[in-house]
Design a protein around this motif. Structure first.
Motif, PDB file in Angstrom:
ATOM      1  N   ASP A   1       0.829  -1.218   0.000  1.00  0.00           N
ATOM      2  CA  ASP A   1       0.000   0.000   0.000  1.00  0.00           C
ATOM      3  C   ASP A   1       0.864   1.269   0.000  1.00  0.00           C
ATOM      4  N   PRO A   2       1.921   1.313  -0.826  1.00  0.00           N
ATOM      5  CA  PRO A   2       2.903   2.403  -0.681  1.00  0.00           C
ATOM      6  C   PRO A   2       2.338   3.797  -0.956  1.00  0.00           C
ATOM      7  N   TRP A   3       1.195   3.863  -1.665  1.00  0.00           N
ATOM      8  CA  TRP A   3       0.639   5.187  -2.000  1.00  0.00           C
ATOM      9  C   TRP A   3      -0.019   5.842  -0.816  1.00  0.00           C
ATOM     10  N   TYR A   4      -0.222   5.091   0.266  1.00  0.00           N
ATOM     11  CA  TYR A   4      -0.988   5.649   1.385  1.00  0.00           C
ATOM     12  C   TYR A   4      -0.098   6.027   2.563  1.00  0.00           C
ATOM     13  N   ASP A   5       1.225   6.110   2.314  1.00  0.00           N
ATOM     14  CA  ASP A   5       2.138   6.415   3.421  1.00  0.00           C
ATOM     15  C   ASP A   5       2.052   7.879   3.859  1.00  0.00           C
ATOM     16  N   GLY A   6       1.524   8.724   2.981  1.00  0.00           N
ATOM     17  CA  GLY A   6       1.123  10.052   3.429  1.00  0.00           C
ATOM     18  C   GLY A   6       2.135  11.176   3.342  1.00  0.00           C
ATOM     19  N   VAL A   7       3.272  10.966   2.673  1.00  0.00           N
ATOM     20  CA  VAL A   7       4.254  12.056   2.589  1.00  0.00           C
ATOM     21  C   VAL A   7       4.114  12.762   1.244  1.00  0.00           C
ATOM     22  N   PRO A   8       3.598  13.995   1.229  1.00  0.00           N
ATOM     23  CA  PRO A   8       3.490  14.727  -0.029  1.00  0.00           C
ATOM     24  C   PRO A   8       4.874  14.878  -0.667  1.00  0.00           C
ATOM     25  N   GLY A   9       4.928  14.750  -1.954  1.00  0.00           N
ATOM     26  CA  GLY A   9       6.216  14.853  -2.637  1.00  0.00           C
ATOM     27  C   GLY A   9       6.921  13.520  -2.731  1.00  0.00           C
ATOM     28  N   MET A  10       6.507  12.552  -1.933  1.00  0.00           N
ATOM     29  CA  MET A  10       7.091  11.216  -2.018  1.00  0.00           C
ATOM     30  C   MET A  10       6.031  10.210  -2.472  1.00  0.00           C
ATOM     31  N   ASN A  11       4.939  10.074  -1.677  1.00  0.00           N
ATOM     32  CA  ASN A  11       3.946   9.043  -1.986  1.00  0.00           C
ATOM     33  C   ASN A  11       2.619   9.576  -2.513  1.00  0.00           C
TER      34      ASN A  11
ATOM     35  N   ASN B   1       4.534  16.954  -6.963  1.00  0.00           N
ATOM     36  CA  ASN B   1       5.138  16.086  -7.981  1.00  0.00           C
ATOM     37  C   ASN B   1       5.865  14.943  -7.272  1.00  0.00           C
ATOM     38  N   PRO B   2       5.105  14.027  -6.658  1.00  0.00           N
ATOM     39  CA  PRO B   2       5.718  13.022  -5.797  1.00  0.00           C
ATOM     40  C   PRO B   2       6.588  12.009  -6.547  1.00  0.00           C
ATOM     41  N   THR B   3       7.580  11.521  -5.867  1.00  0.00           N
ATOM     42  CA  THR B   3       8.512  10.554  -6.431  1.00  0.00           C
ATOM     43  C   THR B   3       7.787   9.336  -6.985  1.00  0.00           C
ATOM     44  N   ILE B   4       6.766   8.868  -6.279  1.00  0.00           N
ATOM     45  CA  ILE B   4       6.061   7.652  -6.698  1.00  0.00           C
ATOM     46  C   ILE B   4       5.394   7.870  -8.056  1.00  0.00           C
ATOM     47  N   VAL B   5       4.989   9.097  -8.321  1.00  0.00           N
ATOM     48  CA  VAL B   5       4.388   9.411  -9.615  1.00  0.00           C
ATOM     49  C   VAL B   5       5.486   9.625 -10.664  1.00  0.00           C
ATOM     50  N   GLN B   6       6.540  10.324 -10.279  1.00  0.00           N
ATOM     51  CA  GLN B   6       7.657  10.498 -11.211  1.00  0.00           C
ATOM     52  C   GLN B   6       8.203   9.146 -11.651  1.00  0.00           C
ATOM     53  N   ASN B   7       8.190   8.174 -10.732  1.00  0.00           N
ATOM     54  CA  ASN B   7       8.756   6.860 -11.030  1.00  0.00           C
ATOM     55  C   ASN B   7       7.960   6.131 -12.113  1.00  0.00           C
ATOM     56  N   LEU B   8       6.696   6.533 -12.298  1.00  0.00           N
ATOM     57  CA  LEU B   8       5.899   5.902 -13.358  1.00  0.00           C
ATOM     58  C   LEU B   8       6.449   6.263 -14.732  1.00  0.00           C
ATOM     59  N   ASN B   9       7.134   7.375 -14.751  1.00  0.00           N
ATOM     60  CA  ASN B   9       7.729   7.867 -15.986  1.00  0.00           C
ATOM     61  C   ASN B   9       9.167   7.344 -16.028  1.00  0.00           C
ATOM     62  N   ASP B  10       9.460   6.474 -16.984  1.00  0.00           N
ATOM     63  CA  ASP B  10      10.770   5.819 -17.021  1.00  0.00           C
ATOM     64  C   ASP B  10      11.923   6.818 -17.044  1.00  0.00           C
ATOM     65  N   ALA B  11      11.678   7.997 -17.564  1.00  0.00           N
ATOM     66  CA  ALA B  11      12.763   8.963 -17.707  1.00  0.00           C
ATOM     67  C   ALA B  11      12.846   9.907 -16.513  1.00  0.00           C
ATOM     68  N   ALA B  12      12.235   9.537 -15.381  1.00  0.00           N
ATOM     69  CA  ALA B  12      12.227  10.439 -14.227  1.00  0.00           C
ATOM     70  C   ALA B  12      13.645  10.863 -13.864  1.00  0.00           C
ATOM     71  N   GLU B  13      13.814  12.150 -13.685  1.00  0.00           N
ATOM     72  CA  GLU B  13      15.121  12.638 -13.241  1.00  0.00           C
ATOM     73  C   GLU B  13      14.903  13.452 -11.989  1.00  0.00           C
TER      74      GLU B  13
ATOM     75  N   VAL C   1      15.962  15.577   5.726  1.00  0.00           N
ATOM     76  CA  VAL C   1      15.078  14.579   5.115  1.00  0.00           C
ATOM     77  C   VAL C   1      15.759  14.011   3.870  1.00  0.00           C
ATOM     78  N   MET C   2      15.625  12.705   3.644  1.00  0.00           N
ATOM     79  CA  MET C   2      15.989  12.126   2.355  1.00  0.00           C
ATOM     80  C   MET C   2      15.012  10.994   2.064  1.00  0.00           C
ATOM     81  N   GLN C   3      15.124  10.388   0.864  1.00  0.00           N
ATOM     82  CA  GLN C   3      14.150   9.344   0.536  1.00  0.00           C
ATOM     83  C   GLN C   3      14.805   8.182  -0.185  1.00  0.00           C
ATOM     84  N   PHE C   4      14.309   6.987   0.118  1.00  0.00           N
ATOM     85  CA  PHE C   4      14.724   5.786  -0.592  1.00  0.00           C
ATOM     86  C   PHE C   4      13.642   5.417  -1.593  1.00  0.00           C
ATOM     87  N   LEU C   5      14.061   5.260  -2.840  1.00  0.00           N
ATOM     88  CA  LEU C   5      13.156   4.743  -3.865  1.00  0.00           C
ATOM     89  C   LEU C   5      13.477   3.261  -3.953  1.00  0.00           C
ATOM     90  N   GLU C   6      12.618   2.460  -3.331  1.00  0.00           N
ATOM     91  CA  GLU C   6      12.927   1.046  -3.149  1.00  0.00           C
ATOM     92  C   GLU C   6      12.244   0.205  -4.227  1.00  0.00           C
TER      93      GLU C   6
END
Ligand SMILES: *[C@@H]1O[C@H](CO)[C@@H](O)[C@H](O)[C@H]1NC(C)=O
Ligand SMILES: *[C@@H]1O[C@H](CO)[C@@H](O)[C@H](O)[C@H]1NC(C)=O
Ligand SMILES: *[C@@H]1O[C@H](CO)[C@@H](O)[C@H](O)[C@H]1NC(C)=O
Ligand SMILES: *[C@@H]1O[C@H](CO)[C@@H](O)[C@H](O)[C@H]1NC(C)=O
Ligand SMILES: [Cu+2]
Length: 601
Positions: free
Chosen positions: A117-127, A429-441, A542-547
């Protein structure tokens, strides 16, 4: 290496249950009297099949005087602390949030690993993108393999300091509960520091050159949402203030109470104790422990402990003390650092306690070096999970993270840095959404670390040799705490806790010291690693792991989560910095990148 076989686990559980019931009870007869007035709301009954439990929450502005001083707050369902989520292990939790504020919000479920359920972790900009003002959003998550004492809090800007916090209890089914016979009843003890002003003005002052990085100092503290501030000392003197009552926990003599102690502070660490009583620690952050007897428990922001209090003293009233670690905080002028509540034995009347201090050991064998110095956790080497697990090895990814505070020389504002990066993400522009785009930078300041290999062991060395204490929290995992101490961690030299190390999700990095944690890459998601001093979140610690980004991409994203990102950032919010005060630079949210993504389900 220790065994982890189920039979050994069962054997240990039974042994401990028997030991506890014998050692704690034989000295004093157990009374069977049951007073309905003392009974707390019954938790949900255990069922064979997990259930979906639905909660409806309305988030509104309100005013409250929890310590006697009236101030504006933000509440869920007009309650402080907010509504409790109490469910059974394996249940599915659904929370329908109605955001009746005029600003966005979001909620994080601290201690839930959000597996699947990673989309419900609640951190704007990440999930997720923030929940827009005036709209509803539904969170939903499972609780497989989670038990114990946890909490929820807002994760948008600093709203949780203004009142958006509450308890999550995940109950163990009786058949597998190792402590089933170790206590008779349970009580929550929610500790927090408290400010007489709303967060907005405090934050503006903090994020200015004038603060020189000194965090806002709380004015008082609360136990279960109650405190008692001396109205003669209110600043400014015209703040409305009236005498108020402290928290009272009613108990019967000769019973055993599981206290679920939760620190929801923004800044202050506490030392918790009950006059005249010792505490038997049995849980840290959802991990059962080999029972460990202490006189007091240091508990940092975000941490939880369960401890059994045996009411085997004279029938009387006793102070509960939560003493703020003022030596770990910037100097304050208007702070009452000892937060008091009462443990009131039935039959003792209602006169305030006359007890004068913490339990004082009378024999050397009672002396417990609970923690080796101020601003540290309970001794890491003394706490071991009841269900042993071997230390995670070998290490595949080793991160040496240096914590520092400095100004960039441009605006003269002191910010927090992890390896010379002060976090600056875009909530819209959360990381989880950017990750859907293969070219996320990802930009450098989004501080994204990719973890690509399932099963890899990650070690993080939090090096704080130059600064004050920081309780670090990792989302999405419980980690092993393999080392903690003063000075600088030296691989191969510093002793590490190789045997059945403590597992938890929030660990203090001591002042001028280090903490080393390990976890296994096995949970696709975007997981924040941050200091839980809320002011330090704002300032960039703060930092983030894209797992497992590929697995995460294949999971897609629920439609209603994606939809959140269609609402642009409201005026006044700087869209590229979720963690900065409103009113700075304004910028349009970056929603276009994922508008046409095909993975939404
Ligand atoms: C949000 O939910 C509440 C309660 O469930 C409902 O009354 C309200 O109409 C909903 N608001 C919107 C905008 O859907
Ligand atoms: C409240 O503070 C005033 C001024 O510091 C002091 O004189 C008074 O004794 C305090 N009252 C209590 C109940 O502590
Ligand atoms: C709660 O955490 C804060 C922040 O680190 C700390 O200052 C405070 O002493 C903690 N409270 C307890 C009871 O340990
Ligand atoms: C989305 O797709 C539509 C139709 O293919 C196209 O017209 C539009 O420009 C696309 N939007 C973005 C942001 O790429
Ligand atoms: Cu910090």
């Amino acid at each position: 290496m220790q065994t982890t076989s189920p039979s050994s686990w069962l054997w240990r559980s039974i042994t401990i249950a028997i030991l506890l019931s014998l050692t704690l009870l034989l000295s004093t007869p157990l009374t069977n009297s049951f007073t309905p007035a003392l009974a707390h709301a019954q938790p949900p009954p255990f069922t064979d099949t997990p259930r979906n439990r639905i909660f409806f929450w309305k988030v509104t502005y309100s005013t409250l005087a929890p310590d006697g001083v009236t101030r504006p707050v933000i509440l869920v369902n007009e309650k402080y602390p907010g509504p409790k989520i109490e469910v059974n292990r394996g249940d599915y939790v659904t929370v329908v949030v109605e955001n009746a504020l005029d600003v966005p919000t979001s909620f994080h479920w601290h201690g839930m690993t959000m597996r699947d359920d990673p989309w419900y972790d609640g951190v704007p900009g990440m999930n997720q993108c923030p929940i827009p003002a005036g709209t509803n959003f539904t969170y939903a998550f499972g609780t497989d393999n989670i038990v114990g004492t946890h909490w929820w809090h807002a994760h948008f800007e600093n709203q949780y300091i203004d009142g958006l916090v509450g308890v999550i209890t995940i109950r163990e089914p009786p058949a597998t509960d190792p402590f089933l016979h170790a206590y008779d009843e349970e009580r929550n003890v929610i500790l927090t520091d408290w400010y007489h002003q709303a967060t907005g003005p405090l934050l503006q002052k903090y994020m200015s050159p004038a603060s020189r990085g000194m965090e806002p100092v709380p004015n008082s503290g609360l136990i279960n949402g109650k405190g008692s501030f001396n109205c003669s000392n209110v600043i400014p003197a015209d703040l409305p203030c009236a005498p108020s009552e402290r928290a009272v926990i009613h108990v019967l003599a000769n019973r055993r109470y599981r206290l679920r102690i939760i620190n929801t502070s923004a800044a202050a660490p506490f030392l918790f104790s009950v006059d005249g009583h010792q505490l038997l620690v049995i849980e840290a952050d959802g991990t059962y422990l080999n029972p460990y007897l202490v006189d007091s428990i240091p508990i940092n922001s975000g941490q939880r402990y369960s401890a059994i209090l045996v009411t085997n003293q004279d029938v009387a009233n006793y102070w509960m003390r939560a003493e703020m670690g003022t030596e770990c905080m910037p100097p304050g002028t208007n702070l009452d650092p000892v937060v008091l509540g009462e443990i009131r034995y039935q039959g003792a009347g209602i006169a305030p306690p006359t007890s004068v201090g913490r339990f004082v050991p009378t024999s050397p064998k009672d002396v417990n070096p609970a923690f080796s110095a101020a601003c540290q956790d309970l001794d890491l080497f003394a706490l071991h999970p009841l269900k042993p697990e071997p230390i995670l090895e070998p290490i595949s990814n080793n991160y040496d993270i240096k914590i520092s505070f400095k100004t960039d020389g441009q605006d003269h504002i002191v910010r927090g840095y992890l390896n010379d990066i002060t976090f600056d993400g875009n909530p819209w522009n959360p990381t989880i959404v950017q990750n859907l785009n293969d070219a996320a930078e990802y930009s450098v300041q989004e501080h994204v670390m990719r973890l690509d290999r399932r099963g890899a062991v990650v070690q993080i060395i939090l090096d704080n040799s130059r600064g004050g204490e920081h309780p670090f929290h990792l989302h999405g995992h419980t980690f092993q705490v393999v080392a903690q101490g003063l000075g600088v961690y030296e691989e191969g030299k510093t002793p590490i806790n190789t045997i059945n190390p403590l597992r938890r999700d929030t660990a203090t990095v001591p002042k001028h010291g280090f903490t080393v944690i390990r976890f296994k890459v096995d949970n696709p998601g975007v997981w924040a690693l941050h200091c839980h001093i809320e002011w330090h979140v704002t300032t960039g610690l703060v930092m983030q792991f894209l797992e497992l980004p590929d697995e995460l991409r294949a999971m897609g994203i629920p439609k209603h989560v994606a939809k959140l990102c269609e609402t642009p950032a409201p005026a006044g919010f700087k869209a590229n910095t979720g963690f900065m005060p409103a009113g700075a630079k304004r910028q349009a949210p970056a929603v276009a990148a994922f508008a046409n993504a095909t993975h939404f389900h």
